[in-house]
Design an enzyme around this catalytic site. Structure first.
Site, PDB file in Angstrom:
ATOM      1  CG  ASP A 277      -3.994   2.630  -6.730  1.00  0.00           C
ATOM      2  OD1 ASP A 277      -3.009   2.302  -6.062  1.00  0.00           O
ATOM      3  OD2 ASP A 277      -4.962   3.265  -6.264  1.00  0.00           O
TER       4      ASP A 277
ATOM      5  CD  GLU B 207      -1.815  -1.351  -4.745  1.00  0.00           C
ATOM      6  OE1 GLU B 207      -1.379  -1.283  -3.585  1.00  0.00           O
ATOM      7  OE2 GLU B 207      -2.962  -0.958  -5.048  1.00  0.00           O
TER       8      GLU B 207
END
Ligand code: GLC
Length: 644
Positions: free
Chosen positions: A280, A322
């Site tokens: 992330d 990401e």
């Protein structure tokens, strides 16, 4: 050859694989990656100060391998033998919030037949670990990296799910929130209690001097709800870096202890049976005064270092980047130069996603075409996640020079897109919400469900059958593109039944300031129950999508072994790409206009499409519609041209 390919080669030399040689192969992997691990480590943490930490890292790698369950060690070797399994045409994913989908992990387990029916065999579960009560950024503020939050169930529930999923050949993907922890994480608590060691796990400062320097160039992620990038903590009497929300503390990776501890957390997550780990917000991993502190070379080295260590410990587990950044920057997360193929195996194709939304609004495909052909190609062993919507906003991350080449002004163009999608133009069918508009620079993003952004909500309100059909065609067209483009398509849960915006977030104290919740719906199981008999928009979307999913899985040409070839369509409303694997070809043709559009057969011939009867639309199995030497494409039609 990247490191993963070397490991595959080494495994292929072993006739028999099993518990007997897992340790042996671990040693081989460690020696194969060791020089890269050491050069990456020492480029981030100079030898003169940090040699002792390098030894700690090596010891930790061995310990973490010893903790990996035997069944997963065997699976790792099977995965290595299976080659680039993540490039297969048989993979189709779905992203979902476990609680909003069906209550909890057990509830999700019960719904495995739903996924099988639709053809889903990769599940991205949004964060399920413990988090602060109240605001927690949908779980992206983590109190732990592996303790399951009670509202989802227990670790046992998760392990059971992982086992059951595995028995059905389903892949599990979970987030690793690598850039920050919550302010309730044990390290943050110790830092607040005055422990200097843990204060150094974060970027903490006694006064505003350094924060002010940083903030001169750091862009704001959530300018409306969390302006600035530092938060004052009264317990600590210090400023702490918080690039996202005030309760998400950025980890200080200039401290090698953070890297070592986070590697431990990463492996613990992998050891729960997770196959794909979503890194992330990884663009933010390294911060430097005077820069925007995104995509820095050190961030890439750090990611490669995580990758090289994880590959030694758990070579079957892969990483997803990401990085929602400009197209030329995304590609770098696969690794460049000596690191090519040694960072993440998978990355979100945020460029394709944003460009598709641009083409819907402009009804033109020129920016889409130009951007896709100019982005350097990805390394052979990597793949994309292709998606239309996810739980986040749509950022308008196009290359400004490409917009200028179209003869448009980048700022005016972005304003047009916000207007088009966020109910500021009478003629637009879209219903979305402006997200995080920053008056300082005019930047804004868009939230809304795909169905609402594509006009279904408005069409249903107006009870307009024609507009409803158009919205359905657009939904199927965009999904058809992600299913055929090359990479792993991920459908956002709810989109398969045309779920509209959920405005109830405005009544929720913890969500009302974050309009991303408009597109985090509760799955409507009543609608699902009616699907087999219903004859309405939901069943049309579901059946259309399911049909394309099934087709995809039977077409090896859609495996991501060869990149899509983008053809320069002479009609500015039509997007054409070709998939080819040397054995067969497929041409994907989409009309982004609300009117019928045409392509001349001579152009079709020039790209290899003959208009004799053997070429058909594989989706409908109908002949191509050709009249007066023109291929006809009705509004928002989407066809897969192949041979009968
Ligand atoms: C990622 C997530 C987003 C979250 C952010 C901070 O971008 O997708 O939902 O807010 O990271 O963790």
């Amino acid at each position: 050859m990247n490191q993963a390919a070397l490991h595959r080669l080494l495994v292929s030399k072993r006739p028999k694989l099993g518990v007997d040689n897992t340790q042996d192969l671990f040693n081989t992997r460690l020696s194969t990656n060791l020089s890269l691990i050491s050069s990456l480590f020492f480029s981030l943490y100079p030898k003169e100060n940090y040699e002792v930490y390098f030894h700690k890292l090596l010891t930790e790698i061995e310990t973490l391998f010893s903790q990996r369950p035997e069944s997963l060690k065997t699976l790792d070797l099977e995965r290595l033998k299976a080659g680039n399994w993540y490039q297969s045409e048989r993979l189709v994913g779905m992203q979902l919030y476990v609680d909003r989908f069906n209550k909890n992990i057990k509830g999700l387990n019960e719904k495995l037949p739903y996924f099988e029916d639709l053809g889903i065999n990769l599940l991205h579960l949004m964060p399920i670990t413990t988090r602060p009560s109240g605001e927690n950024d949908g779980g992206y503020a983590v109190n732990s990296y592996h303790e399951i939050d009670a509202k989802y169930g227990s670790k046992k529930d998760f392990v059971n799910l992982a086992k059951k999923a595995r028995s059905k050949d389903m892949i599990l993907m979970l987030d690793f929130v690598v850039n920050h922890t919550s302010d309730e994480f044990e390290w943050a608590k110790k830092a607040m209690a005055g422990d200097k060691k843990y204060q150094n796990f974060y970027y903490t400062y006694p006064d505003r001097q350094i924060p002010d320097e940083f903030e001169k160039t750091l862009p704001e992620v959530f300018p409306k709800t969390a302006p600035g990038s530092f938060t004052y903590n009264h317990d600590m009497e210090k400023w702490v870096m918080t690039c996202f929300n005030t309760y998400q503390w950025d980890l200080n990776y200039t401290n090698p202890e953070v890297l070592i501890a986070m590697l431990g957390n990463l492996v613990k997550l992998a050891n729960m049976g997770v196959d794909v780990i979503r890194f992330d917000a990884l663009a933010f991993l390294w911060k430097k005064i005077g820069t925007i502190s995104q995509n820095l070379p050190e961030a890439h080295q750090l990611i490669a270092l995580f990758r090289m260590c994880l590959q030694v410990i758990a070579p079957g587990v892969i990483l997803l980047a990401e990085a929602i950044v400009a197209p030329r920057n995304i590609i770098k997360y696969f690794g460049e130069g000596p690191l090519e193929g040694n960072e993440c195996e998978v990355a979100y194709n945020a460029s394709l996603m944003a460009l598709l939304w641009n083409s819907i609004a402009t009804k033109k495909t020129s920016l889409l075409h130009k951007s896709l052909i100019e982005v350097p190609s990805k390394p052979a062993d990597s793949t994309w996640i292709n998606y239309i919507r996810c739980h986040d906003d749509i950022g308008l991350g196009y290359e400004d020079d490409f917009i200028r080449d179209m003869g448009w002004s980048p700022s005016e163009h972005r304003k047009f897109l916000l207007d088009y999608y966020c109910e500021r133009l009478d003629w637009s069918p879209a219903k979305g919400i402006v997200f995080m508009y920053n008056p300082k620079n005019g930047d804004g993003r868009i939230t809304g469900s795909s169905a609402s952004l594509l006009g279904l909500e408005q069409a249903l309100e107006q009870k307009d059958k024609y507009k409803t059909e158009q919205a359905i065609s657009k939904i199927l067209m965009l999904h058809g593109i992600i299913l055929s483009y090359g990479g792993i398509p991920i459908i956002y849960a709810g989109d398969e039944i045309g779920t509209l915006n959920d405005y109830t977030f405005t009544e929720d104290q913890d969500h009302k300031y974050d309009s991303r919740w408009v597109n985090r719906p509760i799955q409507n199981w009543k609608t699902v129950a009616k699907l087999p008999t219903a004859k309405n928009h939901t069943s049309q979307i579901f059946k259309g999508l399911k049909h394309m999913v099934q087709l995809r899985k039977k077409m090896p040409v859609l495996a991501d072994t060869h990149p899509a070839i983008i053809h320069p369509s002479p009609n500015p409303h039509i997007f054409v790409f070709e998939r080819s694997n040397g054995k067969s070809n497929l041409w994907v043709v989409s009309n982004f206009d609300e009117n019928t559009q045409f392509l001349h057969v001579s152009w079709l011939l020039s790209i290899g499409i003959f208009t004799e009867d053997k070429f058909i639309d594989i989706i409908t199995r109908k002949k191509l519609k050709i009249e007066n030497n023109l291929l006809q494409l009705s509004a928002y039609s989407h066809i897969w041209i192949g041979t009968n």
